[in-house]
Scaffold this motif. Structure first.
Motif, PDB file in Angstrom:
ATOM      1  N   SER A 167       0.819  -1.208   0.000  1.00 39.00           N
ATOM      2  CA  SER A 167       0.000   0.000   0.000  1.00 39.00           C
ATOM      3  C   SER A 167       0.855   1.261   0.000  1.00 39.00           C
ATOM      4  N   GLY A 168       2.062   1.156  -0.511  1.00 35.78           N
ATOM      5  CA  GLY A 168       2.946   2.315  -0.569  1.00 35.78           C
ATOM      6  C   GLY A 168       4.151   2.009  -1.423  1.00 35.78           C
ATOM      7  N   GLY A 169       4.864   3.058  -1.819  1.00 40.78           N
ATOM      8  CA  GLY A 169       6.085   2.859  -2.576  1.00 40.78           C
ATOM      9  C   GLY A 169       7.128   2.129  -1.745  1.00 40.78           C
ATOM     10  N   ILE A 170       7.938   1.302  -2.408  1.00 42.52           N
ATOM     11  CA  ILE A 170       8.953   0.508  -1.706  1.00 42.52           C
ATOM     12  C   ILE A 170      10.318   1.165  -1.884  1.00 42.52           C
ATOM     13  N   PHE A 171      11.000   1.414  -0.763  1.00 42.08           N
ATOM     14  CA  PHE A 171      12.289   2.079  -0.795  1.00 42.08           C
ATOM     15  C   PHE A 171      13.460   1.096  -0.690  1.00 42.08           C
ATOM     16  N   GLU A 172      13.257  -0.059  -0.049  1.00 43.31           N
ATOM     17  CA  GLU A 172      14.354  -1.025   0.055  1.00 43.31           C
ATOM     18  C   GLU A 172      13.810  -2.419   0.290  1.00 43.31           C
ATOM     19  N   VAL A 173      14.504  -3.416  -0.261  1.00 45.72           N
ATOM     20  CA  VAL A 173      14.180  -4.828  -0.041  1.00 45.72           C
ATOM     21  C   VAL A 173      15.460  -5.541   0.402  1.00 45.72           C
ATOM     22  N   CYS A 174      15.317  -6.583   1.222  1.00 47.70           N
ATOM     23  CA  CYS A 174      16.508  -7.333   1.671  1.00 47.70           C
ATOM     24  C   CYS A 174      16.105  -8.751   2.074  1.00 47.70           C
ATOM     25  N   TRP A 175      17.051  -9.679   1.921  1.00 45.49           N
ATOM     26  CA  TRP A 175      16.865 -11.088   2.288  1.00 45.49           C
ATOM     27  C   TRP A 175      17.551 -11.352   3.617  1.00 45.49           C
ATOM     28  N   ASN A 176      17.005 -12.301   4.404  1.00 43.35           N
ATOM     29  CA  ASN A 176      17.750 -12.750   5.579  1.00 43.35           C
ATOM     30  C   ASN A 176      18.868 -13.682   5.132  1.00 43.35           C
ATOM     31  N   LYS A 177      19.784 -14.012   6.043  1.00 45.37           N
ATOM     32  CA  LYS A 177      20.991 -14.755   5.652  1.00 45.37           C
ATOM     33  C   LYS A 177      20.677 -16.153   5.127  1.00 45.37           C
ATOM     34  N   GLU A 178      19.550 -16.742   5.571  1.00 46.37           N
ATOM     35  CA  GLU A 178      19.183 -18.084   5.095  1.00 46.37           C
ATOM     36  C   GLU A 178      18.475 -18.038   3.740  1.00 46.37           C
ATOM     37  N   GLY A 179      18.013 -16.861   3.336  1.00 41.89           N
ATOM     38  CA  GLY A 179      17.261 -16.749   2.086  1.00 41.89           C
ATOM     39  C   GLY A 179      15.838 -17.227   2.217  1.00 41.89           C
ATOM     40  N   SER A 180      15.341 -17.339   3.446  1.00 40.31           N
ATOM     41  CA  SER A 180      13.988 -17.865   3.661  1.00 40.31           C
ATOM     42  C   SER A 180      12.949 -16.772   3.865  1.00 40.31           C
ATOM     43  N   LYS A 181      13.404 -15.544   4.115  1.00 44.53           N
ATOM     44  CA  LYS A 181      12.460 -14.441   4.329  1.00 44.53           C
ATOM     45  C   LYS A 181      12.961 -13.192   3.611  1.00 44.53           C
ATOM     46  N   ILE A 182      12.013 -12.380   3.177  1.00 51.92           N
ATOM     47  CA  ILE A 182      12.296 -11.116   2.501  1.00 51.92           C
ATOM     48  C   ILE A 182      11.593 -10.002   3.252  1.00 51.92           C
ATOM     49  N   ALA A 183      12.286  -8.893   3.449  1.00 48.73           N
ATOM     50  CA  ALA A 183      11.689  -7.715   4.087  1.00 48.73           C
ATOM     51  C   ALA A 183      11.665  -6.573   3.085  1.00 48.73           C
ATOM     52  N   ALA A 184      10.656  -5.728   3.216  1.00 48.86           N
ATOM     53  CA  ALA A 184      10.544  -4.544   2.356  1.00 48.86           C
ATOM     54  C   ALA A 184      10.007  -3.392   3.196  1.00 48.86           C
ATOM     55  N   CYS A 185      10.553  -2.194   2.977  1.00 53.44           N
ATOM     56  CA  CYS A 185      10.062  -1.032   3.730  1.00 53.44           C
ATOM     57  C   CYS A 185       9.323  -0.095   2.779  1.00 53.44           C
ATOM     58  N   PHE A 186       8.252   0.508   3.297  1.00 50.43           N
ATOM     59  CA  PHE A 186       7.279   1.215   2.469  1.00 50.43           C
ATOM     60  C   PHE A 186       7.116   2.681   2.861  1.00 50.43           C
ATOM     61  N   SER A 187       6.562   3.443   1.927  1.00 50.41           N
ATOM     62  CA  SER A 187       6.285   4.856   2.175  1.00 50.41           C
ATOM     63  C   SER A 187       5.047   5.051   3.047  1.00 50.41           C
ATOM     64  N   ASN A 188       4.281   3.982   3.293  1.00 47.61           N
ATOM     65  CA  ASN A 188       3.095   4.108   4.154  1.00 47.61           C
ATOM     66  C   ASN A 188       3.416   3.763   5.604  1.00 47.61           C
ATOM     67  N   ASN A 189       4.694   3.895   5.987  1.00 50.83           N
ATOM     68  CA  ASN A 189       5.163   3.779   7.382  1.00 50.83           C
ATOM     69  C   ASN A 189       5.299   2.349   7.876  1.00 50.83           C
ATOM     70  N   THR A 190       5.190   1.365   7.002  1.00 50.95           N
ATOM     71  CA  THR A 190       5.223  -0.030   7.444  1.00 50.95           C
ATOM     72  C   THR A 190       6.449  -0.763   6.900  1.00 50.95           C
ATOM     73  N   VAL A 191       6.743  -1.887   7.543  1.00 53.92           N
ATOM     74  CA  VAL A 191       7.728  -2.838   7.055  1.00 53.92           C
ATOM     75  C   VAL A 191       7.009  -4.176   6.905  1.00 53.92           C
ATOM     76  N   CYS A 192       7.169  -4.822   5.770  1.00 52.91           N
ATOM     77  CA  CYS A 192       6.507  -6.102   5.520  1.00 52.91           C
ATOM     78  C   CYS A 192       7.549  -7.218   5.420  1.00 52.91           C
ATOM     79  N   VAL A 193       7.223  -8.356   6.015  1.00 49.47           N
ATOM     80  CA  VAL A 193       8.102  -9.526   5.972  1.00 49.47           C
ATOM     81  C   VAL A 193       7.310 -10.692   5.407  1.00 49.47           C
TER      82      VAL A 193
END
Length: 565
Positions: A534-560
């Motif tokens: 629900s917002g523009g994405i400024f950064e994405v990253c993987w955890n060291k195992e490659g099992s989860k992805i995180a993304a941070c948004f312009s709508n004040n949230t972080v999604c995993v």
């Protein structure tokens, strides 16, 4: 009774008047009363300015220059944006003691400084402010436009997905045997890959129910990074805080009823509305025990994994845009709008060396090894520096506009750069000119990433690739050994701000202002999964195992979200 009226542009003049001691002659009837009334009405007795330093005739001088100042402030720059109400371009004593030409020069200089300092609440804003880029990070216009077009965009996406799906089914029906044969007989990466092509397909959609939404920030989230040890995720926001979240090992989405716990890292003391404390960059040390954050206030801060502030590093005179630990962890490198880069000794937390080579803001820094690194700037230049050397050990010039990002390959032998001149380049310290000059993008290139593959990596049998992400909405994968385009990934509809390879190098995640996160197959050059936020994405990253992805948004949230194939 004396009344002085000043409109909104003269507010700072009136507030300046209130801080001055007024002295009027007493040999004329009524002047004593007038002086008392003016002093009382203006609250002069509450001012902090020493009356002894105010020149004779100050009141008349202020009234005269006040009118000039109103016109001066209004006309110096027709395109100037509205300033904050507690911000003044001129100090009271300057208004009194300087002539109009001197005041004009002061105002112009301070407006330029303010415009520069107001740049990039996340890395790139220095450039975007100056150029008034239409995609200003986290801007209200961007979010309003997204909201207005969201329904239309979703409808277009559905229509296009249906068309693409029908086309794919028809093509698969006609060429199944041929495709199977190619898959068995030819590996695209091993053979140099197919001819460059735009690749878009119907991906598997990741639904909101399968995503953990981390809420708590009160402004755009500009940066996120997984700890190399454990399941900790750090995020940095425009709300003057960073946060360290503890992400459970279980499936994402199932823990939304009991949100992930975390620590709030406040970049202010007392008041929560202090300005210029936006967290612009962050980085974990190699052991995952310390988190470094860079802020708009020009300070770097060191935190424990429990959220305790360990050190505050003062020396930069402008916002910090990039912050990196070296692999050994004994040095921390920072780059700032003040045009410098600083190496900090992490044993004493003192400045080891300050490098002052650039003539404009430093946008990115990256370690080559434990003792040398590269910096890039809006001055179009790239410098390779070494601790202890007073001058750059190598200078790369060739870009025709700001250099937005630089990254060394896994072995530290090649340096990639990307610029507003629409090109990505690869450099070697063994020569002055670039090794490769990639010119396939049609707009500014914002970021680049090397794949974790090739000699010296955990994936030595896979070819080394470079990914570049651009404002032209595309991502391009470059095969570095031969210097050609492997895939042009066309799936986003707006500028792509972040890309990240999975730890095994087989997948690429991308985030865009179009509110979508795509996960691509590097081998096939197609979208496998997608998530629409629900917002523009400024950064994405993987955890060291490659099992989860995180993304941070312009709508004040972080999604995993989980990643499983």
């Amino acid at each position: 009774m004396v009344y002085i009226y000043a409109g909104s542009q003269g507010a700072s003049f009136v507030s300046s008047l209130k801080g001055l001691t007024v002295s009027l002659p007493t040999n004329f009837p009524g002047f004593v009363h007038a002086a008392f009334t003016l002093g009382y009405e203006a609250g002069i007795h509450k001012g902090g300015i020493d009356g002894n330093v105010v020149p004779p005739g100050a009141l008349i001088t202020i009234v005269q220059k006040g009118l000039q100042y109103i016109e001066l402030e209004a006309n110096t720059d027709e395109n100037d944006q509205e300033v904050e109400k507690d911000f003044a371009l001129l100090e009271p004593l300057e208004i009194i003691t300087k002539d109009v030409e001197e005041l004009q020069q002061i105002v112009k200089k301070r407006k330029r400084e303010r415009l520069q300092i107001d740049c990039d609440k996340d890395k790139g804003k220095a450039k975007e402010c100056i150029e008034e880029h239409e995609h200003r990070l986290g801007g209200e216009r961007e979010r309003e436009r997204h909201d207005k077009e969201k329904d239309q965009e979703m409808e277009r996406d559905r229509t296009e997905r249906d068309k693409v799906q029908e086309k794919e089914k028809e093509r698969e029906k006609q060429h199944t045997e041929h495709i199977d044969k190619v898959k068995h007989e030819e590996d695209p990466l091993a053979s140099g890959g197919p001819k460059p092509m735009d690749v878009s397909t119907t991906p598997h959609e990741i639904f909101s129910a399968d995503v953990t939404v981390l809420e708590g920030h009160s402004s755009e989230v500009f940066a996120c990074a997984w700890s190399p040890a454990g399941s900790l995720l750090a995020s940095g926001s425009g709300d003057s805080t960073a946060r360290i979240w503890t992400i459970p090992d279980g499936p994402c989405g199932s823990i939304q009823s009991s949100p992930a716990s975390g620590h709030v890292l406040k970049h202010f003391k007392g008041r929560t509305n202090e300005k210029s404390k936006d967290v612009t960059t962050l980085d974990w040390n190699g052991e995952g025990t310390l988190l470094a954050t860079g802020s708009y206030d020009g300070q770097a801060r060191i935190w424990s994994r429990d959220g305790e502030l360990k050190q505050t590093l003062f020396k930069h005179k402008g916002p910090i845009f990039s912050l990196k630990w070296n692999r050994k962890g004994d040095f921390l490198l920072s780059g700032s709008v003040d045009k410098t880069a600083i190496v900090w000794d992490t044993k004493t937390w003192e400045c080891k060396q300050q490098f002052e080579f650039h003539s404009a803001p430093t946008l990115d820094v990256d370690w080559r090894n434990n003792n040398s690194f590269a910096t890039c700037s809006t001055d179009n230049m790239i410098y390779v520096c070494k601790i202890g050397d007073p001058r750059p050990v190598k200078t790369f010039s060739g870009h025709q506009s700001e250099v937005n990002a630089i990254k060394w390959d896994p072995t530290g032998s090649l340096l990639a750069s990307c610029s507003d001149d629409w090109t990505a380049k690869i450099w070697s310290v063994k020569q002055d000119k670039c090794v490769y000059d990639f010119k396939e993008h049609t707009k500014e290139i914002y970021t680049i990433r090397w794949s974790p593959t090739g000699p010296g990596t955990n994936n030595p049998n896979q070819q080394l690739l470079l990914a570049s992400a651009s404002f032209d909405s595309s991502i391009k994968l470059w095969e570095v050994e031969k210097g050609h385009l492997l895939y042009s990934l066309a799936g986003h509809r707006q500028p792509v701000y972040s890309v990240a390879f999975s730890p095994d190098g087989e997948y690429l995640a991308s985030g865009s202002l179009d509110q979508s996160l795509h996960i691509w197959s590097v081998k096939e050059g197609r979208i496998l999964k997608t998530f629409r936020g629900s917002g523009g994405i400024f950064e994405v990253c993987w955890n060291k195992e490659g099992s989860k992805i995180a993304a941070c948004f312009s709508n004040n949230t972080v999604c995993v979200m989980d990643f499983r194939m």
